[in-house]
Design a protein around this motif. Structure first.
Motif, PDB file in Angstrom:
ATOM      1  N   VAL A  22      92.730  31.847 -21.975  1.00 50.06           N
ATOM      2  CA  VAL A  22      92.076  31.038 -23.004  1.00 50.06           C
ATOM      3  C   VAL A  22      93.114  30.521 -23.993  1.00 50.06           C
ATOM      4  O   VAL A  22      93.087  29.346 -24.373  1.00 50.06           O
ATOM      5  N   GLN A  23      94.055  31.374 -24.398  1.00 47.16           N
ATOM      6  CA  GLN A  23      95.109  30.926 -25.309  1.00 47.16           C
ATOM      7  C   GLN A  23      95.925  29.797 -24.701  1.00 47.16           C
ATOM      8  O   GLN A  23      96.349  28.876 -25.406  1.00 47.16           O
ATOM      9  N   ASN A  24      96.142  29.846 -23.409  1.00 51.74           N
ATOM     10  CA  ASN A  24      96.907  28.793 -22.735  1.00 51.74           C
ATOM     11  C   ASN A  24      96.218  27.432 -22.807  1.00 51.74           C
ATOM     12  O   ASN A  24      96.864  26.402 -22.617  1.00 51.74           O
ATOM     13  N   LEU A  25      94.917  27.423 -23.074  1.00 52.20           N
ATOM     14  CA  LEU A  25      94.188  26.155 -23.226  1.00 52.20           C
ATOM     15  C   LEU A  25      94.557  25.450 -24.527  1.00 52.20           C
ATOM     16  O   LEU A  25      94.295  24.259 -24.672  1.00 52.20           O
ATOM     17  N   GLU A  26      95.136  26.191 -25.465  1.00 43.70           N
ATOM     18  CA  GLU A  26      95.551  25.642 -26.764  1.00 43.70           C
ATOM     19  C   GLU A  26      94.418  24.877 -27.453  1.00 43.70           C
ATOM     20  O   GLU A  26      94.577  23.737 -27.887  1.00 43.70           O
ATOM     21  N   LEU A  27      93.274  25.523 -27.564  1.00 42.96           N
ATOM     22  CA  LEU A  27      92.097  24.914 -28.166  1.00 42.96           C
ATOM     23  C   LEU A  27      92.185  24.949 -29.688  1.00 42.96           C
ATOM     24  O   LEU A  27      92.767  25.861 -30.264  1.00 42.96           O
ATOM     25  N   ASP A  28      91.566  23.967 -30.322  1.00 45.68           N
ATOM     26  CA  ASP A  28      91.527  23.969 -31.784  1.00 45.68           C
ATOM     27  C   ASP A  28      90.358  24.841 -32.260  1.00 45.68           C
ATOM     28  O   ASP A  28      89.529  25.284 -31.471  1.00 45.68           O
ATOM     29  N   ASP A  29      90.330  25.092 -33.548  1.00 42.58           N
ATOM     30  CA  ASP A  29      89.309  25.960 -34.129  1.00 42.58           C
ATOM     31  C   ASP A  29      87.891  25.493 -33.826  1.00 42.58           C
ATOM     32  O   ASP A  29      86.982  26.304 -33.661  1.00 42.58           O
ATOM     33  N   ALA A  30      87.695  24.200 -33.743  1.00 45.49           N
ATOM     34  CA  ALA A  30      86.361  23.644 -33.508  1.00 45.49           C
ATOM     35  C   ALA A  30      85.762  24.119 -32.186  1.00 45.49           C
ATOM     36  O   ALA A  30      84.548  24.297 -32.076  1.00 45.49           O
ATOM     37  N   ALA A  31      86.596  24.356 -31.192  1.00 42.12           N
ATOM     38  CA  ALA A  31      86.100  24.814 -29.890  1.00 42.12           C
ATOM     39  C   ALA A  31      85.429  26.182 -29.997  1.00 42.12           C
ATOM     40  O   ALA A  31      84.571  26.520 -29.190  1.00 42.12           O
ATOM     41  N   PHE A  32      85.821  26.954 -31.007  1.00 38.53           N
ATOM     42  CA  PHE A  32      85.275  28.293 -31.204  1.00 38.53           C
ATOM     43  C   PHE A  32      84.133  28.308 -32.223  1.00 38.53           C
ATOM     44  O   PHE A  32      83.577  29.353 -32.511  1.00 38.53           O
ATOM     45  N   LEU A  52      86.086  27.695 -18.844  1.00 44.89           N
ATOM     46  CA  LEU A  52      85.951  29.077 -18.381  1.00 44.89           C
ATOM     47  C   LEU A  52      85.736  29.128 -16.870  1.00 44.89           C
ATOM     48  O   LEU A  52      86.315  29.976 -16.179  1.00 44.89           O
ATOM     49  N   GLU A  53      84.941  28.211 -16.364  1.00 43.36           N
ATOM     50  CA  GLU A  53      84.739  28.143 -14.906  1.00 43.36           C
ATOM     51  C   GLU A  53      86.070  27.891 -14.199  1.00 43.36           C
ATOM     52  O   GLU A  53      86.375  28.509 -13.183  1.00 43.36           O
ATOM     53  N   GLU A  54      86.875  27.013 -14.745  1.00 47.23           N
ATOM     54  CA  GLU A  54      88.178  26.715 -14.138  1.00 47.23           C
ATOM     55  C   GLU A  54      89.102  27.937 -14.171  1.00 47.23           C
ATOM     56  O   GLU A  54      89.845  28.172 -13.222  1.00 47.23           O
ATOM     57  N   ILE A  55      89.041  28.709 -15.231  1.00 49.96           N
ATOM     58  CA  ILE A  55      89.843  29.943 -15.290  1.00 49.96           C
ATOM     59  C   ILE A  55      89.401  30.889 -14.175  1.00 49.96           C
ATOM     60  O   ILE A  55      90.232  31.450 -13.457  1.00 49.96           O
ATOM     61  N   HIS A  56      88.096  31.064 -14.016  1.00 52.70           N
ATOM     62  CA  HIS A  56      87.595  31.912 -12.922  1.00 52.70           C
ATOM     63  C   HIS A  56      88.087  31.392 -11.572  1.00 52.70           C
ATOM     64  O   HIS A  56      88.519  32.170 -10.713  1.00 52.70           O
ATOM     65  N   ARG A 103      76.353  33.249 -15.505  1.00 48.87           N
ATOM     66  CA  ARG A 103      76.064  31.964 -14.840  1.00 48.87           C
ATOM     67  C   ARG A 103      77.348  31.183 -14.579  1.00 48.87           C
ATOM     68  O   ARG A 103      77.521  30.573 -13.524  1.00 48.87           O
ATOM     69  N   ILE A 104      78.240  31.187 -15.547  1.00 50.26           N
ATOM     70  CA  ILE A 104      79.509  30.466 -15.388  1.00 50.26           C
ATOM     71  C   ILE A 104      80.333  31.098 -14.269  1.00 50.26           C
ATOM     72  O   ILE A 104      80.882  30.396 -13.414  1.00 50.26           O
ATOM     73  N   ALA A 105      80.417  32.418 -14.255  1.00 47.93           N
ATOM     74  CA  ALA A 105      81.176  33.106 -13.207  1.00 47.93           C
ATOM     75  C   ALA A 105      80.556  32.848 -11.834  1.00 47.93           C
ATOM     76  O   ALA A 105      81.268  32.588 -10.858  1.00 47.93           O
ATOM     77  N   LYS A 106      79.235  32.896 -11.761  1.00 46.81           N
ATOM     78  CA  LYS A 106      78.555  32.645 -10.486  1.00 46.81           C
ATOM     79  C   LYS A 106      78.805  31.213 -10.015  1.00 46.81           C
ATOM     80  O   LYS A 106      79.027  30.979  -8.825  1.00 46.81           O
ATOM     81  N   LYS A 107      78.789  30.286 -10.944  1.00 43.34           N
ATOM     82  CA  LYS A 107      79.058  28.881 -10.587  1.00 43.34           C
ATOM     83  C   LYS A 107      80.470  28.744 -10.009  1.00 43.34           C
ATOM     84  O   LYS A 107      80.684  28.024  -9.037  1.00 43.34           O
ATOM     85  N   ALA A 108      81.429  29.445 -10.599  1.00 45.76           N
ATOM     86  CA  ALA A 108      82.801  29.410 -10.082  1.00 45.76           C
ATOM     87  C   ALA A 108      82.865  29.999  -8.674  1.00 45.76           C
ATOM     88  O   ALA A 108      83.537  29.453  -7.798  1.00 45.76           O
TER      89      ALA A 108
END
Length: 115
Positions: A22-32, A52-56, A103-108
């Motif tokens: 998740v840190q590697n995504l370098e997301l801004d505060d708004a994403a959280f 998250l699906e892509e990480i899985h 659901r996200i993990a199952k989709k992956a």
């Protein structure tokens, strides 16, 4: 085949380091949901499910047999550390985070099967 049967026949590889990914995504505060929630990556379940699906998928493509959901902090104890409105809401929020994380993990997994 049962989990115990497979475990007895081969080494199973579990994904890991979701926080690092998740840190590697370098997301801004708004994403959280704002700077106050930056350490609660579980909230990305709502704002960035595709990430998250892509990480899985990356873990599955790398050979993981088992994947975890992004719900490490989805518990009333952890949510209590953040400024949510009522303790009575923690149970519902926890349930919703865990269901959506699954659901996200199952989709992956389903996407990986297609590949």
């Amino acid at each position: 085949m049962k989990f115990e049967d497979v475990l007895g026949k081969q080494v199973l590889v579990l994904d890991g380091a979701m926080g690092t990914m998740v840190q590697n995504l370098e997301l801004d505060d708004a994403a959280f949901g704002g700077a106050a929630f930056k350490m609660l990556t579980d909230l990305l379940i709502f704002s960035r499910p595709n990430d998250l699906e892509e990480i899985h998928l990356k873990y599955l493509r790398a050979g993981a047999n088992l994947i975890e959901t992004n719900t490490f902090g989805a518990s009333p104890l952890r949510l209590n550390e953040f400024d949510f409105t009522k303790k009575s809401d923690y149970s519902a929020i926890t349930h919703h985070l865990n269901v959506e994380g699954c659901r996200i993990a199952k989709k992956a997994i389903e996407q990986y099967k297609v590949e």
